[in-house]
Design an enzyme around this catalytic site. Structure first.
Site, PDB file in Angstrom:
ATOM      1  N   ASP A 429     -18.101   1.268 -29.886  1.00 57.50           N
ATOM      2  CA  ASP A 429     -17.979   2.709 -30.116  1.00 57.50           C
ATOM      3  C   ASP A 429     -18.152   3.018 -31.601  1.00 57.50           C
ATOM      4  OD1 ASP A 429     -17.608   5.326 -29.467  1.00 57.50           O
ATOM      5  OD2 ASP A 429     -15.647   5.055 -28.538  1.00 57.50           O
ATOM      6  N   GLU A 432     -21.141   5.739 -36.491  1.00 57.71           N
ATOM      7  CA  GLU A 432     -21.881   6.838 -37.131  1.00 57.71           C
ATOM      8  C   GLU A 432     -21.249   7.284 -38.450  1.00 57.71           C
ATOM      9  OE1 GLU A 432     -21.595   7.261 -32.671  1.00 57.71           O
ATOM     10  OE2 GLU A 432     -20.129   7.480 -34.277  1.00 57.71           O
ATOM     11  N   ASP A 495     -20.253  12.390 -26.654  1.00 56.67           N
ATOM     12  CA  ASP A 495     -19.045  12.975 -26.063  1.00 56.67           C
ATOM     13  C   ASP A 495     -19.364  14.357 -25.495  1.00 56.67           C
ATOM     14  OD1 ASP A 495     -17.831  10.713 -26.909  1.00 56.67           O
ATOM     15  OD2 ASP A 495     -16.774  11.618 -28.590  1.00 56.67           O
TER      16      ASP A 495
END
Length: 665
Positions: A429, A432, A495
């Site tokens: 995950d 970024e 998301d």
């Protein structure tokens, strides 16, 4: 990034230099290259060569059907690294032809002389004289695109400049949106668009599938699925005119797709040089074949990964009993489950860096990792030597410096310890939110690491899995990516909201990503954000999600087991309200995908073999049908299945049908 003020003028505070002519031409058959000297003013006599900036343009072919262009103003300036490219071995490449026509070598050639380089049906041609010109031609003689006239430029920003990059956080390009914080010099080039030419790709983008009219910044961000930001920004696009373009720069690349100049795609990079490859098709699948050969093919994935995945969801409370109830509940309802995914809270709160199971809830799982008590130089540092830390997500969090080989192996060992417990895959995950003002172990330029970090992160974890289980048996579940990330599947969408809009945004993102060299893609079935999803949204999303390469039930604050979405008779497991329950829908489409497994498995071999994705846009599958170019609410699941997800409560859906395709809605 826009430098002009309308068609005629330059923005305030910007000094512009444009290539004005192809003054010197050189063609070298030995090195299979062309070289062009392009001054920023037309030279009429020797006096004009004084105080005159120039561009030096090198043109080469790294692989069949690929032409690389490197244009520099100054060679001694800061370099911005490119991506690893799989270049063909030089010499004996019978697909390359270099020619000089009309005495075109050097400055003695007359105006109108030209040089050409041809590879795999793609030709680049430069004609001596004004105006500046660089033309790409297909094997049928049709001009694919060109850089002509005032299209190759260097832009110097003054203190009063109003040129802006995408305004984002401390992890992004700038704090206030001013491009000057990144660099005061940029190189840009424009490639012509024809009247009927559409542009696709640029990674995971949540807006319209056709990119014409959009401004796109290649700068990974955790921005959700309803904004212009992306988790997987890829500086590659392809067009309906039969070619693709890779901008070979790991840092911030800014695209204006028919937005600054409606007749061209402009891309700009900081610094004194620009490097890009034009990749010939002419079909979309041929473009993706050559592109993924150049930057790396997607790996094959294990067969089990195509089945249904179920997670704990993100911030929910769970223990062994909860997990067993989910797994047993799926079995009791005759829903085949291929993988169960423990999300972040298998570790204790405030201790996510320990890689240790939370003994309060997982007391029967042996703890395999120790807390990191001392700094071994494995974490990213500030310029003053301090470890870079933040309280975002986890208190005192640092970043592993994957440019340090020792840190890389240390992290891989941590992952392998989990794999040796019986874990089959790892979800990588984030990736970024990479800071700008830090120092990297290998001395990498700061801004080049913002997008590149995710590749080093995913690569390290994928290698750990592959080294444990072998090639073809490794897969990730990764959120962020850059060029090269397609080699480490699988990637899932951002998301998304638990709404029909969130569902549609996810589909558009998937179409863009699979048009950017990524062979596998998934998304959070039912949506991630928001309160308890509407049962109608959940059921429609299940049908959509199961007809793709990888399928995962996952959310944020609410479990995604299907029996929570319709009221059930606890004793008999039947709906109290007449109609098909969520359990029925999950069962039906999970079994449908399992029945399709021979088809799905064969599809899954194609990304590694030739770069063709499992999920294809209608344009990729049917490029000769103009009506398919803009379709972004349906897709092809391989060559034989048309999928048109339902995005309405009424169940109404419209789609374009092609003969020979089955439909599923």
């Amino acid at each position: 990034m826009k430098f002009t003020n309308g068609y005629w003028m330059i923005r305030d505070g910007v000094d512009a230099l444009y290539a004005r002519e192809a003054y010197e031409l050189a063609a070298d058959a030995t090195t299979e290259s062309l070289n062009v000297l392009a001054p920023t003013s037309v030279v009429r006599g020797r006096y004009d060569t004084l105080n005159l900036p120039t561009f030096n343009v090198d043109i080469t072919t790294p692989a069949e059907g690929v032409i690389r262009v490197c244009a520099e103003h100054w060679q001694g300036a800061t370099e911005y690294p490119g991506f690893p490219l799989n270049a063909d071995e030089p010499g004996n490449r019978d697909y390359v032809t270099v020619q000089a026509n009309g005495n075109g070598d050097g400055e003695v050639g007359v105006n109108g002389a030209d040089v050409t380089l041809t590879t795999g049906g793609l030709t680049v041609k430069v004609v001596k004289g004004a105006p500046w010109n660089l033309t790409f031609i297909g094997e049928d003689g049709k001009v694919l695109t060109e850089s002509a006239g005032k299209s190759l430029g260097r832009f110097k920003l003054g203190a009063e400049s109003n040129v802006t990059a995408q305004p984002v956080s401390e992890f992004g390009v700038t704090m206030d949106g001013s491009a000057r914080d990144e660099s005061d010099v940029f190189i840009a080039i424009q490639l012509h668009l024809s009247v009927v030419e559409d542009v696709y790709g640029l990674g995971e983008r949540f807006g319209a599938y056709v990119k014409n009219g959009q401004s796109v910044d290649i700068w990974n961000e955790d921005g959700g699925t309803a904004s212009e930001q992306g988790y997987k920004d890829i500086p590659f696009y392809m067009t309906s005119n039969g070619y693709g373009v890779l901008v070979n720069n790991r840092g911030h690349v800014s695209f204006e797709i028919g937005s600054e100049n409606t007749e061209a795609v402009q891309f700009s990079v900081p610094g004194e040089a620009i490097d890009f490859c034009v990749i010939y098709g002419p079909t979309p699948k041929q473009i993706l074949d050559r592109y993924t050969k150049l930057v790396g093919r997607p790996a094959n994935v294990p067969a089990w990964s195509y089945g249904l995945w179920l997670t704990t969801s993100f911030t929910t409370k769970y223990d062994e009993a909860t997990i067993n109830s989910f797994i047993d509940g799926m079995a009791e309802r005759d829903i085949p489950l291929a993988a169960f995914h423990y999300d972040c809270y298998w570790m204790r709160e405030f201790h996510w860096c320990d890689f240790e199971w939370d003994k309060r809830f997982f007391g029967d799982i042996e703890s395999t990792l120790k807390r990191l008590h001392e700094d071994k130089g494995y974490l990213v540092r500030k310029p003053n030597g301090e470890v870079w830390q933040t309280d975002f997500w986890q208190a005192g969090m640092g970043l592993v410096d994957f440019t340090n080989p020792a840190a890389r192996e240390w992290f891989k060992d941590k992952v392998k310890a989990l794999l040796n417990q019986g874990v089959d895959a790892i979800k990588t995950d984030f990736g970024e939110r990479i800071p700008r003002d830090v120092v990297w172990y290998d001395g990498s330029p700061k801004l080049s690491m913002h997008n590149w970090y995710t590749q080093l992160y995913n690569q390290a974890v994928f290698e750990a899995i592959e080294e444990t289980y072998g090639k073809g048996n490794a897969c990730l579940y990764a959120r962020s990516a850059t060029v090269g990330g397609q080699q480490q599947p699988v990637h899932w969408g951002g998301d998304c909201e638990s709404t029909f809009n969130g569902m549609a945004q996810s589909l558009r993102a998937g179409l863009s990503l699979t048009s950017s060299g990524f062979g596998f893609w998934s998304h959070d079935i039912g949506g991630f954000e928001g309160a308890f999803p509407d049962p109608a949204v959940y059921k429609r999303w299940v049908a959509f999600g199961m007809l793709g390469s990888h399928s995962r039930l996952h959310g944020s604050t609410v479990y995604r087991v299907p029996w929570l979405f319709d009221e059930e008779d606890e004793k008999n497991g039947v709906a109290l309200v007449p109609g098909q329950t969520a359990v029925d829908v999950v069962r039906e489409f999970t079994k449908l995908k399992l029945e399709l497994m021979p088809y799905v498995y064969q599809l899954g071999l194609q990304p590694h073999a030739n770069g063709t994705p499992v999920m294809r846009s209608m344009f990729v599958e049917f490029p000769d049908d103009p009506a398919c170019r803009t379709l972004d609410r349906q897709y092809m699941f391989g060559p034989s299945m048309l999928v048109a997800p339902v995005f309405t409560y009424s169940g109404e859906v419209s789609y374009r049908f092609r003969c020979g395709c089955a439909t599923a809605a």
